[in-house]
Design an enzyme around this catalytic site. Structure first.
Site, mmCIF file in Angstrom:
data_model
loop_
_atom_site.group_PDB
_atom_site.id
_atom_site.type_symbol
_atom_site.label_atom_id
_atom_site.label_comp_id
_atom_site.label_asym_id
_atom_site.label_seq_id
_atom_site.Cartn_x
_atom_site.Cartn_y
_atom_site.Cartn_z
ATOM 1 N N THR A 1 0.854 -1.185 0.000
ATOM 2 C CA THR A 1 0.000 0.000 0.000
ATOM 3 C C THR A 1 0.889 1.234 0.000
ATOM 4 O OG1 THR A 1 -1.733 -1.142 1.206
ATOM 5 C CG2 THR A 1 -1.809 1.259 1.233
ATOM 6 N N LYS B 1 -7.502 1.370 -1.890
ATOM 7 C CA LYS B 1 -6.923 0.784 -0.676
ATOM 8 C C LYS B 1 -6.813 1.841 0.420
ATOM 9 C CE LYS B 1 -4.900 -1.852 2.325
ATOM 10 N NZ LYS B 1 -3.643 -2.574 2.262
ATOM 11 N N LYS C 1 1.139 4.093 9.019
ATOM 12 C CA LYS C 1 1.819 4.342 7.748
ATOM 13 C C LYS C 1 0.801 4.737 6.671
ATOM 14 C CE LYS C 1 2.836 0.641 5.128
ATOM 15 N NZ LYS C 1 2.176 0.854 3.818
#
Lengths: 271, 271
Positions: free
Chosen positions: B93, B166, B236
């Protein structure tokens, strides 16, 4: 003769819920401030009249705390029926503190039984009902609840916890809708259409009840052209959450953000 | 002889995903900076070596954007293999803008295929994979993806949209977790235990994937004692969302709130 259930508030939720009771064989002795909503029930002249004519169970599912207090303690309210042999079931969403105060003031057993599932759940009899109250009273009213809901969850032995869990549900729901709206905005910026995103999220870890039931609750999502009924209810409940938070000095930033966002949508729509 | 798939990054996700490929009959020629993680695969000396020895498909699922850039363009990166007849599939991702820049820079087809479902989904082969890339490339890599995922959703005809969706998923997930944590706090104040609330919410409109999968993802919830791996990943990704938001001047208050809340949890845990 079939058992008569008193039923106060025959609106968007109470209407279909009272019909489910009738389908299960109960006689509904109902009251609503709008006489047009009483066409399908044995019409009562007041909450007091409905309480007098009920065999045992009296349900109240009006919109606000103020209306609930009038239904119970107003001049022609349930209390005015003078009975102590009834079980009064509050199915409106109010706040737990007010629920406890109401139960304390009443001279008959009061139970807490807010619902989740919306109008469609009410029509289909698939509501989740979170009931709290004295065990023997819960046992007495259970068959009536089972006629309206699919999942009857006993969440406490005194009134209050049902409301607390219902407000928790509304908080979780409102915040997840806000988050998903923001997710759609992010993806749109990258050129991905909302429908595409929702299709993927529905089978991913970002999924939620409102995503999985998008078609039936899309009014919640289209804040430019909101479903006034649904938005009004969630705003009212977020108001109760805010009240509860400030009374208990709880910091609830996500709830505040959702409230601000939905209040703006309400104002933008000129409501 | 079975088809050899290049596989860079054999960590928490890549480890079980590469095993699923082997179970489906592929030879995995793998590389990881930690040699101990290469025990179950044909070990490659570098990403370039894995790319040289792969038949056609090379997967990269390292942790960060910086690592992804090294895997592709570093001295011993995939590019150094000098092949233009490979399909490179980015399953990490990152953010959609960086994804587009990477694809533009590469002289081989690059596809976007981030996943949802976590370690358990990787182990069970039940991941949702959101793939974007040229149609013919998607067709070529589909059998490989099907060995690792249950739902293969084509979300675009060029790299980028997979990452956008995502990140949208992560935003929706993180905000709904934050909302539910706040809901638990509210109910606790009224004396209702978190387990009780989650049980009710699971069958109510406030439900979500993390509530329904509470037992498997409880590390996300216990922010006093967080699951470092899971929290690190969501932090993150929220960082990528923040970056994308600031680059496109999008106002994302719910994402910001989630980021702040989780950063505080990270700091409080002394991480």
């Amino acid at each position: 003769m079939s058992e008569s259930v008193g039923f106060i508030g025959l609106g968007e939720m109470g209407g279909p819920m009272s019909r489910r009771l009738q389908q299960a064989g109960y006689t509904v002795t109902g009251f609503d401030v709008d006489p047009g909503r009483m066409a399908h029930v044995e019409a009562a002249a007041s909450p007091a009249d409905a309480a007098k004519r009920a065999d045992r169970v009296v349900i109240s599912i009006v919109r606000t705390l103020q209306q609930t207090e009038i239904v119970l303690f107003g001049g022609s309210g349930i209390s005015a029926a003078g009975r102590d042999d009834i079980d009064v079931v509050i199915m409106s969403t109010i706040d737990p503190g007010s629920m406890e105060r109401i139960a304390h003031r009443a001279h008959f057993p009061v139970l807490d039984a807010p619902v989740s599932g919306g109008v469609l759940g009410a029509e289909a009899g698939t509501l989740t009902i979170m009931v709290a109250g004295a065990a023997e009273a819960v046992t007495r009213i259970r068959p009536v609840l089972e006629a309206m809901g699919e999942k009857i969850l006993v969440v406490g032995d005194h009134p209050g916890p049902g409301q607390a869990i219902k407000l928790a549900n509304q908080l979780s729901l409102a915040v997840s809708v806000i988050g998903t709206l923001e997710a759609l905005k992010l993806a749109k910026q990258a050129g991905v259409a909302p429908e595409e995103v929702l299709k993927v999220l529905a089978v991913s870890t970002g999924s939620s009840w409102p995503i999985l039931n998008y078609e039936t609750v899309r009014g919640w999502w289209e804040l430019e052209d909101p479903d006034v009924g649904a938005l009004g209810i969630i705003l009212k409940d977020l108001g109760s959450i805010e009240k509860m938070g400030s009374e208990s000095r709880l910091d609830l930033p996500a709830a505040e953000l959702a409230l601000e966002r939905l209040r703006n949508a309400w104002a933008d729509a000129g409501l």
